[in-house]
Design a protein around this motif. Sequence first.
Motif, short mmCIF file in Angstrom:
data_model
loop_
_atom_site.label_atom_id
_atom_site.label_comp_id
_atom_site.label_asym_id
_atom_site.label_seq_id
_atom_site.Cartn_x
_atom_site.Cartn_y
_atom_site.Cartn_z
N THR A 14 46.40 -13.19 33.36
CA THR A 14 47.41 -12.15 32.95
C THR A 14 47.21 -11.33 31.91
OG1 THR A 14 49.01 -13.84 33.69
CG2 THR A 14 49.84 -12.36 32.38
N VAL A 15 46.36 -11.90 30.70
CA VAL A 15 45.91 -10.92 29.82
C VAL A 15 44.88 -9.92 30.14
CG1 VAL A 15 44.45 -11.02 27.48
CG2 VAL A 15 46.07 -12.69 28.13
N VAL A 16 44.19 -10.02 31.41
CA VAL A 16 43.22 -8.93 31.58
C VAL A 16 44.15 -7.93 32.16
CG1 VAL A 16 41.22 -8.57 33.07
CG2 VAL A 16 41.38 -10.43 31.44
N GLN A 17 44.99 -8.45 33.10
CA GLN A 17 46.11 -7.74 33.96
C GLN A 17 46.59 -6.67 32.76
OE1 GLN A 17 48.37 -9.64 36.59
NE2 GLN A 17 49.86 -8.33 36.54
N PHE A 18 46.79 -7.00 31.88
CA PHE A 18 47.63 -5.89 30.86
C PHE A 18 46.60 -4.86 30.58
CE2 PHE A 18 49.88 -9.57 29.05
CZ PHE A 18 51.17 -9.57 30.01
N LEU A 19 45.29 -5.17 30.55
CA LEU A 19 44.26 -4.21 29.78
C LEU A 19 44.09 -2.74 30.54
CD1 LEU A 19 41.55 -6.43 28.71
CD2 LEU A 19 43.31 -5.63 27.43
#
Length: 127
Positions: A14-19
Motif C-alpha cells: 500500500t505504501v509503494v502504491q502511493f508513490l
Amino acid sequence: GRLLRTGILRFLNTVVQFLPALILGPLLNAIKLGDISAGQQAALQLFVVLCIKTFVENQFFYQTTMMATRVRSMLQACIYEKSLRLHDASANVPPVTLMQVDTGKVEDLTYSLHTLWDGIFQVAGYS
C-alpha cells in the motif's frame, strides 16, 4: 508469524502504491518544461517503483495463498479425524460437506484478513 508477514507485505504494498502518484507530478512537469534529464529521471523512478510494487504484491499474494492453503488443510484434517470418531447416526452434516464447503469459507476469510485495516489506510493515504 505468517499473519504478521502478510500484514507487513500488505502495508508495504500500500505504501509503494502511493508513490507513483507522487512521481507522476514531476514527470508531467518535466514534460511540460521540456527538461529531458528530469523527465528521464522521473520515468526511471516510476519504473523502479512499479517493479518494486509488482514484487511486493506478488509476494503478498503468494504468502497469503500459502497461509490460506495451510489453514484449509489443517481444518480438513481436524474435521476428518473428528468424523472418524463420530458414529454415522450422530453426524447431522456429512463430513465431506464440512471439509469442502466450510473450510473453503474459512480459506476465503484468510484472503481478506488484511482488507479492513488496509482499506482504512488507503482512504487515509489518498485523502
